[in-house]
Design an enzyme around this catalytic site. Structure first.
Site, short mmCIF file in Angstrom:
data_model
loop_
_atom_site.label_atom_id
_atom_site.label_comp_id
_atom_site.label_asym_id
_atom_site.label_seq_id
_atom_site.Cartn_x
_atom_site.Cartn_y
_atom_site.Cartn_z
N HIS A 1 -4.75 -4.23 0.28
CA HIS A 1 -3.49 -3.83 -0.38
C HIS A 1 -2.26 -4.21 0.44
CE1 HIS A 1 -3.40 0.12 1.89
NE2 HIS A 1 -2.10 -0.13 1.81
N ASP B 1 -11.00 -2.19 -0.34
CA ASP B 1 -9.67 -2.52 0.20
C ASP B 1 -9.77 -3.21 1.56
OD1 ASP B 1 -6.94 -2.57 0.54
OD2 ASP B 1 -6.72 -0.41 0.90
N SER C 1 -1.79 1.30 7.35
CA SER C 1 -2.85 0.65 6.55
C SER C 1 -3.39 -0.59 7.21
CB SER C 1 -2.31 0.26 5.17
OG SER C 1 -2.34 1.38 4.35
#
Ligand code: ARG
Length: 276
Positions: free
Chosen positions: A86, A139, A237
């Site tokens: 992402h 992801d 992330s």
């Protein structure tokens, strides 16, 4: 740049796409740092002690103040960096990832305000073809570096069945992201100690049809603390969750940051490896 071949093996990445609930909160462009750490409830850390932690950078898209940092990553081979898929979404970058000309990996630098370490351009991007932006399952992406990093930067990836995935295992998450949940982006690397949680608690915290997404034990892992307070947050992330000296997760999503009933959700690192 972007290909569909698995960078580590020819195995096709985990399939099975379930569109659950609304899209995961999108990455926020880091603002100038006001605090001296990343990760909620953690402490500052040195890349010398965690050389496999890297920052993804694009000064063109995210500004020069914090060296263009917008996500984390982890070195899994001398010229391979794993991160979250992402992080490379067009709605995050404002441009397709293969058109992001100044995408770099910053290794060996604890403070984004300082010099030192390496800034390595990315020569190829693999995005897990099974990544599902709606459920956030799968992801993971792997960047190929234009130059190899020196020896000692790589962390081994824990295989499926590794004891490091056992619930209750102490794990550490690293990043330069938000330290407060309110957009206070760090300039120094931060780390926090959390515990690997049982899949049942994660599934209870993130049931289908409620919250940002549904927890999926085959592709995800969750970690936190009973009281909350320690967690990854926006901007972390793609960064590593480490236990027993091995990579067990990549920061992926969560509901808020550090909430007692909303643990951090990670991409299960074993999905990067071929099945044994
Ligand atoms: N999606 C976030 C990012 O792009 C990571 C959020 C992690 N949240 C959490 N509570 N652990 O940086």
């Amino acid at each position: 740049m972007r290909g569909t071949r698995h960078p580590i093996s020819s195995r096709r990445a985990a399939v099975g796409v379930v569109a659950a609930a609304a899209a995961v909160a999108t990455l926020v462009a880091p603002a100038p740092a006001a605090a001296d750490g990343g990760v909620v409830g953690g402490h500052t850390a040195q890349v010398a002690d965690a050389p496999w932690v890297v920052a993804l950078s694009s000064r063109d898209r995210f500004g020069r103040t914090r060296a263009g940092q917008f996500c984390g990553g982890v070195v899994i081979a001398p010229a391979k960096v794993a991160t979250a898929a992402h992080c490379l979404r067009e709605d995050v970058l404002g441009v397709a990832p293969d058109r992001l000309e100044d995408l770099k990996v910053i290794a060996g630098r604890s403070s984004l305000l300082g010099p030192g370490g390496y800034e390595v351009p990315v020569s190829a991007i693999w995005i897990n073809p099974a990544y599902d932006p709606d459920s956030n399952s799968g992801d993971v992406a792997v960047l190929t570096l234009a130059q190899r990093l020196p020896d000692g930067y790589t962390i081994p990836v824990a295989r499926a069945g590794d004891a490091a995935y056992t619930p209750g295992t102490a794990a550490t998450v690293y990043g330069w992201g938000d330290t407060t949940g309110q957009g206070t982006y760090a300039s120094r690397l931060h780390a926090a100690e959390v515990s690997v949680l049982p899949d049942e608690s994660c599934a209870r915290a993130y049931p289908a049809g409620k919250g940002p997404a549904r927890y999926r034990a085959d592709t995800m892992l969750c970690a936190g603390t009973d009281q909350g307070g320690r967690d990854a947050c926006q901007g972390d992330s793609g960064g590593p969750l480490v236990a027993h000296g091995r990579l067990i997760g990549l920061v992926s999503w969560g509901s808020g940051c550090g909430r007692a009933d909303s643990p951090g959700v990670y991409t299960r690192a074993s999905t990067l490896l071929p099945p044994s």
